[in-house]
Design an enzyme around this catalytic site. Structure first.
Site, short mmCIF file in Angstrom:
data_model
loop_
_atom_site.label_atom_id
_atom_site.label_comp_id
_atom_site.label_asym_id
_atom_site.label_seq_id
_atom_site.Cartn_x
_atom_site.Cartn_y
_atom_site.Cartn_z
N ARG A 245 6.28 -0.96 -2.55
CA ARG A 245 5.38 -2.10 -2.82
C ARG A 245 5.77 -2.81 -4.11
NH1 ARG A 245 0.00 1.52 -1.49
NH2 ARG A 245 0.07 1.23 0.77
N GLU A 365 3.19 -2.10 4.40
CA GLU A 365 3.04 -1.45 3.08
C GLU A 365 1.63 -1.66 2.53
OE1 GLU A 365 5.47 0.19 1.45
OE2 GLU A 365 7.21 -0.31 2.67
C1 LIG Z 1 7.62 -5.68 10.77
C2 LIG Z 1 6.90 -4.42 10.35
C3 LIG Z 1 7.64 -3.37 9.80
C4 LIG Z 1 6.99 -2.18 9.44
N1 LIG Z 1 7.75 -1.12 8.95
C5 LIG Z 1 7.16 0.10 8.77
C6 LIG Z 1 7.96 1.24 8.42
O1 LIG Z 1 9.17 1.14 8.20
N2 LIG Z 1 7.35 2.45 8.35
C7 LIG Z 1 6.00 2.62 8.58
O2 LIG Z 1 5.52 3.75 8.51
N3 LIG Z 1 5.22 1.54 8.90
C8 LIG Z 1 5.77 0.29 9.00
N4 LIG Z 1 4.99 -0.80 9.35
C9 LIG Z 1 3.58 -0.59 9.64
C10 LIG Z 1 2.62 -1.23 8.66
O3 LIG Z 1 2.63 -0.53 7.45
C11 LIG Z 1 1.24 -1.29 9.34
O4 LIG Z 1 1.32 -2.30 10.33
C12 LIG Z 1 0.12 -1.58 8.37
O5 LIG Z 1 -0.10 -0.48 7.53
C13 LIG Z 1 -1.19 -1.93 9.07
O6 LIG Z 1 -1.47 -1.01 10.06
P1 LIG Z 1 -1.87 -1.54 11.54
O7 LIG Z 1 -0.84 -2.51 11.97
O8 LIG Z 1 -2.11 -0.34 12.38
O9 LIG Z 1 -3.19 -2.33 11.33
P2 LIG Z 1 -4.69 -1.74 11.25
O10 LIG Z 1 -4.73 -0.59 10.29
O11 LIG Z 1 -5.20 -1.52 12.62
O12 LIG Z 1 -5.48 -2.94 10.56
C14 LIG Z 1 -5.86 -4.11 11.31
C15 LIG Z 1 -6.73 -4.98 10.40
O13 LIG Z 1 -7.89 -4.24 9.98
C16 LIG Z 1 -7.99 -4.28 8.57
N5 LIG Z 1 -8.57 -3.01 8.09
C17 LIG Z 1 -8.15 -1.73 8.37
N6 LIG Z 1 -8.91 -0.86 7.71
C18 LIG Z 1 -9.83 -1.56 7.00
C19 LIG Z 1 -10.90 -1.23 6.11
N7 LIG Z 1 -11.16 0.05 5.78
N8 LIG Z 1 -11.62 -2.22 5.59
C20 LIG Z 1 -11.36 -3.51 5.87
N9 LIG Z 1 -10.38 -3.90 6.71
C21 LIG Z 1 -9.62 -2.93 7.25
C22 LIG Z 1 -6.57 -4.46 8.06
O14 LIG Z 1 -6.55 -5.02 6.76
C23 LIG Z 1 -6.00 -5.39 9.12
O15 LIG Z 1 -6.32 -6.71 8.78
C24 LIG Z 1 5.60 -2.04 9.63
C25 LIG Z 1 4.87 -3.11 10.16
C26 LIG Z 1 5.50 -4.29 10.50
C27 LIG Z 1 4.68 -5.41 11.08
#
Ligand SMILES: Cc1cc2nc3c(=O)[nH]c(=O)nc-3n(C[C@H](O)[C@H](O)[C@H](O)COP(=O)(O)OP(=O)(O)OC[C@H]3O[C@@H](n4cnc5c(N)ncnc54)[C@H](O)[C@@H]3O)c2cc1C
Length: 386
Positions: A245, A365
């Site tokens: 980050r 991240e």
């Molecule tokens: C192109 C890309 C590359 C990536 N590369 C990696 C990688 O190399 N390794 C890895 O491990 N991961 C990777 N990621 C995953 C990334 O870190 C996750 O997508 C991210 O942490 C969000 O998780 P999610 O997509 O499951 O969304 P979710 O956790 O389902 O969240 C969806 C929405 O809900 C909101 N939300 C969730 N919890 C709360 C809360 N408590 N209060 C308020 N709002 C909330 C979030 O802010 C978001 O807006 C990558 C993602 C992308 C898109």
């Protein structure tokens, strides 16, 4: 890439400037001429990792005895900034390899693991990825379902990770899983292990010059020597995320400067109503706000870098910088595109690509919202996550 409104260059050493120039030259010669085609065609940049290794962009702060360059955190930040001026996909590859693969192996690995993997990761001969996110657990990695079970001679790994940068091209994956006691452990999975596959995620509108995919583990036998001995909780992977980050907070400044400088040049050259569009107050307002926001972001990461060099940067401080700077960059990418009018939507100019890339960067991240909750928790002492 010369925007430096507050003479922050005066705070950099000659070595910092040399490193920055090396990466800038690489981006100008090897990335900018091809990146639009790569992104439009959804293909990754040929030989990117060995090229990044050759300029010292992989694990720059890892000690030289393990193949790194032994540089400080400001150097790492400057490298990320220059790479992301080229494309977030390029910075993402360098971030993942450095902070999410080399950092955990260096910090939590055995001496044998460090000697086996780090030098090859530093040259880009070996590509790594980082598996934390799961289909059912993104923002809340503590819900992790991936499991390792001790079978005496080896561990048995089962589970699935998704959204993993570089998984389809990776040779190794640092994978986070819970053991029988429920503790989070890290293992190194190697391509070719039986039951380990890396399906690619297609049809992205963002980071199109970077591969993203899944990690699927079906009774994968992990040799005992592939367990990272130094991790016993979620604090391990979270410390990797702090490092990545931090690099993102710097990187996105590069994307923002690329957009700002492109818009400034265009506004000075494009005439409407008999004069350059830069002479209209509405366009000047945009440009003046861009340079103001870029300057604030530059100062934020410079100070964060000095704190990090002293081992004093907190996770919450890093969250604030990641959140602020990504928002700054995505806003500038979107607004600067408008200054180009119709020309802003074609690939001859970088804004649409940067804006689309930054949609991933604002999500991965730790999402924009999650970083706000980290700041909220830090200043109030009250956890609003659940
Ligand atoms: C192109 C890309 C590359 C990536 N590369 C990696 C990688 O190399 N390794 C890895 O491990 N991961 C990777 N990621 C995953 C990334 O870190 C996750 O997508 C991210 O942490 C969000 O998780 P999610 O997509 O499951 O969304 P979710 O956790 O389902 O969240 C969806 C929405 O809900 C909101 N939300 C969730 N919890 C709360 C809360 N408590 N209060 C308020 N709002 C909330 C979030 O802010 C978001 O807006 C990558 C993602 C992308 C898109």
């Amino acid at each position: 890439m010369a925007t430096d409104y507050y003479q922050i260059d005066d705070l950099l050493s000659e070595e910092h400037k040399l490193i920055r120039q090396t990466v800038r030259d690489f981006v100008n010669q090897d990335i900018k001429p091809v990146i639009d085609e790569m992104a439009q065609n959804h293909t990754d940049i040929p030989d990117l990792m060995p090229k990044l290794g050759a300029i010292g962009a992989l694990g720059p702060y890892i000690p030289e005895e393990y193949g790194g360059a032994g540089l400080d955190q400001i150097s790492y930040g400057l490298i990320m900034q220059e790479l992301e001026a080229g494309d977030s996909a390029v910075r993402s590859s360098a971030s993942v390899q450095s902070s999410l693969v080399m950092f955990p192996i260096y910090t939590f690995g055995s001496e044998e693991q460090k000697r086996k993997y780090l030098p090859k990761l530093a040259t880009g001969e070996m590509i790594g990825c980082f598996g934390l996110t799961e289909p059912n657990h993104g923002s809340n990695p503590s819900g992790m379902e991936t499991r390792i079970v001790d079978k005496g001679s080896h561990y048995l790994l089962n589970g699935a990770k998704m959204w993993i940068t570089n998984s389809p091209i990776a040779d190794i994956a640092v994978v986070w899983a819970r053991d029988e006691e429920g503790k989070v452990r890290g293992v190194i999975a190697e391509r070719g292990m039986k039951g380990f596959s890396t399906p690619e995620t297609h049809n992205k509108w963002s980071l199109r010059a970077s591969k993203t995919g899944e990690l699927v583990f079906e009774n994968v036998e992990i040799p005992k020597e592939n367990l990272l001995p130094g991790v016993h909780s979620l604090r391990g992977p979270l410390s990797c995320l702090d490092s990545a980050r931090y690099g993102i907070a710097w990187g996105v400044v590069g994307a923002a400067i690329d957009c700002y400088e492109t818009a400034l040049k265009y506004a000075l050259e494009r005439n409407q109503f008999g004069k350059p569009i830069a002479s209209f107050q509405l366009q000047q307002k945009k440009l003046a706000e861009f340079v103001t926001e870029i300057t604030k972001a530059q100062l934020l990461v410079w100070r964060l870098g000095t704190l990090k060099n002293e081992g004093k940067a907190s996770g919450a401080q890093i969250s604030m910088a990641k959140r602020n700077n990504v928002r700054m960059a995505i806003d500038i990418a979107r607004e600067s595109r408008q200054i180009l009018g119709g020309m802003g939507i074609v690939g001859d100019y970088p804004m649409m690509r940067h804006a689309a890339n930054l949609e991933s960067v604002i999500t991965y991240e730790g999402t924009h919202d999650v970083h706000l909750l980290i700041t909220g928790n830090d200043i109030t002492g009250i956890n609003a996550f659940k």
